[in-house]
Design an enzyme around this catalytic site. Structure first.
Site, PDB file in Angstrom:
ATOM      1  N   ASP A  16       0.857  -1.186   0.000  1.00 47.13           N
ATOM      2  CA  ASP A  16       0.000   0.000   0.000  1.00 47.13           C
ATOM      3  C   ASP A  16       0.892   1.235   0.000  1.00 47.13           C
ATOM      4  O   ASP A  16       1.748   1.379   0.881  1.00 47.13           O
ATOM      5  CB  ASP A  16      -0.861  -0.060   1.274  1.00 47.13           C
ATOM      6  CG  ASP A  16      -1.769   1.148   1.436  1.00 47.13           C
ATOM      7  OD1 ASP A  16      -1.646   2.128   0.678  1.00 47.13           O
ATOM      8  OD2 ASP A  16      -2.607   1.098   2.350  1.00 47.13           O
ATOM      9  N   ILE A  17       0.692   2.118  -0.944  1.00 45.34           N
ATOM     10  CA  ILE A  17       1.595   3.271  -1.081  1.00 45.34           C
ATOM     11  C   ILE A  17       1.536   4.209   0.124  1.00 45.34           C
ATOM     12  O   ILE A  17       2.510   4.911   0.401  1.00 45.34           O
ATOM     13  CB  ILE A  17       1.330   4.021  -2.406  1.00 45.34           C
ATOM     14  CG1 ILE A  17       2.507   4.934  -2.731  1.00 45.34           C
ATOM     15  CG2 ILE A  17       0.026   4.815  -2.371  1.00 45.34           C
ATOM     16  CD1 ILE A  17       2.686   5.239  -4.166  1.00 45.34           C
ATOM     17  N   ASN A  30      -6.908  12.813 -10.669  1.00 45.18           N
ATOM     18  CA  ASN A  30      -7.634  13.208 -11.889  1.00 45.18           C
ATOM     19  C   ASN A  30      -7.396  14.697 -12.134  1.00 45.18           C
ATOM     20  O   ASN A  30      -6.888  15.402 -11.266  1.00 45.18           O
ATOM     21  CB  ASN A  30      -9.130  12.884 -11.780  1.00 45.18           C
ATOM     22  CG  ASN A  30      -9.739  13.451 -10.513  1.00 45.18           C
ATOM     23  OD1 ASN A  30      -9.724  14.658 -10.293  1.00 45.18           O
ATOM     24  ND2 ASN A  30     -10.245  12.567  -9.661  1.00 45.18           N
ATOM     25  N   GLY A  38      -9.303   4.100  -5.529  1.00 44.07           N
ATOM     26  CA  GLY A  38      -7.944   3.609  -5.762  1.00 44.07           C
ATOM     27  C   GLY A  38      -6.894   4.295  -4.908  1.00 44.07           C
ATOM     28  O   GLY A  38      -7.109   4.553  -3.721  1.00 44.07           O
ATOM     29  N   VAL A  39      -5.758   4.602  -5.513  1.00 40.80           N
ATOM     30  CA  VAL A  39      -4.646   5.251  -4.822  1.00 40.80           C
ATOM     31  C   VAL A  39      -5.091   6.611  -4.269  1.00 40.80           C
ATOM     32  O   VAL A  39      -4.770   6.979  -3.133  1.00 40.80           O
ATOM     33  CB  VAL A  39      -3.477   5.493  -5.805  1.00 40.80           C
ATOM     34  CG1 VAL A  39      -2.359   6.244  -5.144  1.00 40.80           C
ATOM     35  CG2 VAL A  39      -2.965   4.187  -6.355  1.00 40.80           C
ATOM     36  N   ASP A  40      -5.807   7.356  -5.086  1.00 41.78           N
ATOM     37  CA  ASP A  40      -6.261   8.699  -4.708  1.00 41.78           C
ATOM     38  C   ASP A  40      -7.089   8.631  -3.415  1.00 41.78           C
ATOM     39  O   ASP A  40      -6.845   9.395  -2.450  1.00 41.78           O
ATOM     40  CB  ASP A  40      -7.124   9.223  -5.874  1.00 41.78           C
ATOM     41  CG  ASP A  40      -7.156  10.732  -5.957  1.00 41.78           C
ATOM     42  OD1 ASP A  40      -6.578  11.382  -5.080  1.00 41.78           O
ATOM     43  OD2 ASP A  40      -7.788  11.245  -6.901  1.00 41.78           O
ATOM     44  N   SER A 125      -2.319   5.003 -13.883  1.00 45.63           N
ATOM     45  CA  SER A 125      -3.224   4.752 -15.025  1.00 45.63           C
ATOM     46  C   SER A 125      -3.675   3.298 -15.178  1.00 45.63           C
ATOM     47  O   SER A 125      -4.498   3.026 -16.061  1.00 45.63           O
ATOM     48  CB  SER A 125      -2.616   5.208 -16.372  1.00 45.63           C
ATOM     49  OG  SER A 125      -2.708   6.608 -16.519  1.00 45.63           O
ATOM     50  N   GLY A 127      -5.432   1.386 -13.147  1.00 44.41           N
ATOM     51  CA  GLY A 127      -6.665   1.003 -12.458  1.00 44.41           C
ATOM     52  C   GLY A 127      -7.865   1.497 -13.253  1.00 44.41           C
ATOM     53  O   GLY A 127      -8.124   1.033 -14.370  1.00 44.41           O
ATOM     54  N   TYR A 129      -8.231   4.012 -15.003  1.00 47.22           N
ATOM     55  CA  TYR A 129      -7.899   4.571 -16.324  1.00 47.22           C
ATOM     56  C   TYR A 129      -7.549   3.513 -17.372  1.00 47.22           C
ATOM     57  O   TYR A 129      -7.367   3.841 -18.548  1.00 47.22           O
ATOM     58  CB  TYR A 129      -6.788   5.621 -16.204  1.00 47.22           C
ATOM     59  CG  TYR A 129      -7.277   6.963 -15.671  1.00 47.22           C
ATOM     60  CD1 TYR A 129      -8.618   7.173 -15.353  1.00 47.22           C
ATOM     61  CD2 TYR A 129      -6.406   8.026 -15.490  1.00 47.22           C
ATOM     62  CE1 TYR A 129      -9.073   8.394 -14.857  1.00 47.22           C
ATOM     63  CE2 TYR A 129      -6.852   9.257 -15.010  1.00 47.22           C
ATOM     64  CZ  TYR A 129      -8.188   9.437 -14.695  1.00 47.22           C
ATOM     65  OH  TYR A 129      -8.620  10.648 -14.218  1.00 47.22           O
TER      66      TYR A 129
HETATM   67  N1  APR Z   1      -1.366   1.511  -3.016  1.00 46.20           N
HETATM   68  C1  APR Z   1      -0.750   1.181  -4.179  1.00 46.20           C
HETATM   69  N2  APR Z   1      -1.419   0.909  -5.311  1.00 46.20           N
HETATM   70  C2  APR Z   1      -2.774   0.957  -5.268  1.00 46.20           C
HETATM   71  C3  APR Z   1      -3.486   1.306  -4.088  1.00 46.20           C
HETATM   72  C4  APR Z   1      -2.717   1.583  -2.927  1.00 46.20           C
HETATM   73  N3  APR Z   1      -3.288   1.912  -1.768  1.00 46.20           N
HETATM   74  N4  APR Z   1      -4.816   1.281  -4.385  1.00 46.20           N
HETATM   75  C5  APR Z   1      -4.932   0.934  -5.691  1.00 46.20           C
HETATM   76  N5  APR Z   1      -3.713   0.731  -6.226  1.00 46.20           N
HETATM   77  C6  APR Z   1      -3.324   0.365  -7.604  1.00 46.20           C
HETATM   78  C7  APR Z   1      -4.396  -0.177  -8.501  1.00 46.20           C
HETATM   79  O1  APR Z   1      -4.532  -1.582  -8.299  1.00 46.20           O
HETATM   80  C8  APR Z   1      -3.864   0.154  -9.881  1.00 46.20           C
HETATM   81  O2  APR Z   1      -2.941  -0.833 -10.352  1.00 46.20           O
HETATM   82  O3  APR Z   1      -2.922   1.568  -8.260  1.00 46.20           O
HETATM   83  C9  APR Z   1      -3.066   1.439  -9.673  1.00 46.20           C
HETATM   84  C10 APR Z   1      -3.708   2.702 -10.234  1.00 46.20           C
HETATM   85  O4  APR Z   1      -5.111   2.628 -10.067  1.00 46.20           O
HETATM   86  P1  APR Z   1      -6.048   3.886  -9.779  1.00 46.20           P
HETATM   87  O5  APR Z   1      -5.859   4.369  -8.370  1.00 46.20           O
HETATM   88  O6  APR Z   1      -7.413   3.522 -10.211  1.00 46.20           O
HETATM   89  O7  APR Z   1      -5.426   5.073 -10.716  1.00 46.20           O
HETATM   90  P2  APR Z   1      -5.627   5.386 -12.280  1.00 46.20           P
HETATM   91  O8  APR Z   1      -5.845   4.179 -13.101  1.00 46.20           O
HETATM   92  O9  APR Z   1      -4.476   6.295 -12.626  1.00 46.20           O
HETATM   93  O10 APR Z   1      -6.976   6.204 -12.330  1.00 46.20           O
HETATM   94  C11 APR Z   1      -7.041   7.499 -11.798  1.00 46.20           C
HETATM   95  O11 APR Z   1      -8.975   6.995 -10.474  1.00 46.20           O
HETATM   96  O12 APR Z   1      -9.241   7.187  -8.203  1.00 46.20           O
HETATM   97  C12 APR Z   1      -9.429   7.802  -9.404  1.00 46.20           C
HETATM   98  O13 APR Z   1      -9.284  10.128  -8.843  1.00 46.20           O
HETATM   99  C13 APR Z   1      -8.643   9.086  -9.540  1.00 46.20           C
HETATM  100  O14 APR Z   1      -9.931   9.709 -11.418  1.00 46.20           O
HETATM  101  C14 APR Z   1      -8.663   9.238 -11.013  1.00 46.20           C
HETATM  102  C15 APR Z   1      -8.496   7.828 -11.517  1.00 46.20           C
END
Ligand code: APR
Length: 184
Positions: A16-17, A30, A38-40, A125, A127, A129
């Site tokens: 987990d980041i 975004n 997700g990460v955000d 990107s 997840g 995206y």
């Molecule tokens: N730590 C590390 N990696 C994570 C975590 C975490 N806590 N949570 C999710 N991930 C992984 C996902 O499994 C994926 O492989 O991070 C990667 C990116 O996924 P997303 O968070 O969905 O990011 P992204 O694809 O860039 O989409 C961005 O999603 O949450 C919204 O506001 C954000 O609109 C934006 C979009």
């Protein structure tokens, strides 16, 4: 898994980041910097409301795809959160590769300018995206490796992969890059 590029380490870890012991972590945001899942979601929930209060104040126009902005890190143990916006995958012919590359380059540049010695990236990107994991792995790792070769900083760049599938894809790509980087 880790490789050495000059005096810098490029490392992969599963986890987990928000739990990483580094100077800065990168958020997959975004373009409205409006928060999400997700990460955000994980970063804003662990870091608290002050992060979004700061980004709303400092970056009212948000952040374009491929760009990056920096904020403090609220309750997180790192000093900074770098918010970058990766591309939405649209089949690969709409500049996704260049935009992903630029999201990494701009994040690394901000970390460099703020004297961060260690930095953690998620798989931007891949997840919501929809960027294919193996293509993202190759492009993201090569971009970081080239930056480390050129700038010799930060000393540690970690990719924090959320699950075994992502870790596997990034490990495969890193092995290929290690074979190239040996001649640098
Ligand atoms: N730590 C590390 N990696 C994570 C975590 C975490 N806590 N949570 C999710 N991930 C992984 C996902 O499994 C994926 O492989 O991070 C990667 C990116 O996924 P997303 O968070 O969905 O990011 P992204 O694809 O860039 O989409 C961005 O999603 O949450 C919204 O506001 C954000 O609109 C934006 C979009």
């Amino acid at each position: 898994m880790r490789i050495q590029i000059n005096d810098c380490s490029l490392q992969l870890t599963q986890g987990d980041i928000t739990q990483q012991n580094v100077d800065a972590i990168v958020n997959a945001a975004n373009s409205q910097l409006a928060g999400g899942g997700g990460v955000d979601g994980a970063i804003h929930s662990a870091g608290g409301a002050s992060i979004m209060e700061e980004t709303d104040r400092r970056y009212p126009d948000g952040c374009e795809t491929g760009q990056a902005v920096i904020s403090s890190a609220g309750n997180l143990s790192c000093k900074y959160v770098i918010h970058t916006v990766g591309p939405v995958w649209n089949g690969g012919l709409r500049g996704e590769s260049d935009l992903l590359r630029s999201a990494f380059q701009n994040s690394l540049t901000l970390a460099f300018e703020h004297h961060c010695d260690s930095l953690a990236f998620p798989a931007i990107s891949t997840g919501v995206y929809g960027y294919p994991m193996d293509l993202a792995a190759q492009n993201s790792l090569m971009t970081v490796a080239e930056f480390l070769r050129e700038h010799e900083a930060p000393s540690l760049v970690k990719f924090v992969l959320f699950d075994a599938g992502a870790y596997g894809a990034f490990s495969y790509a890193l092995e290929n890059i290690a074979a190239v980087a040996i001649n640098w």
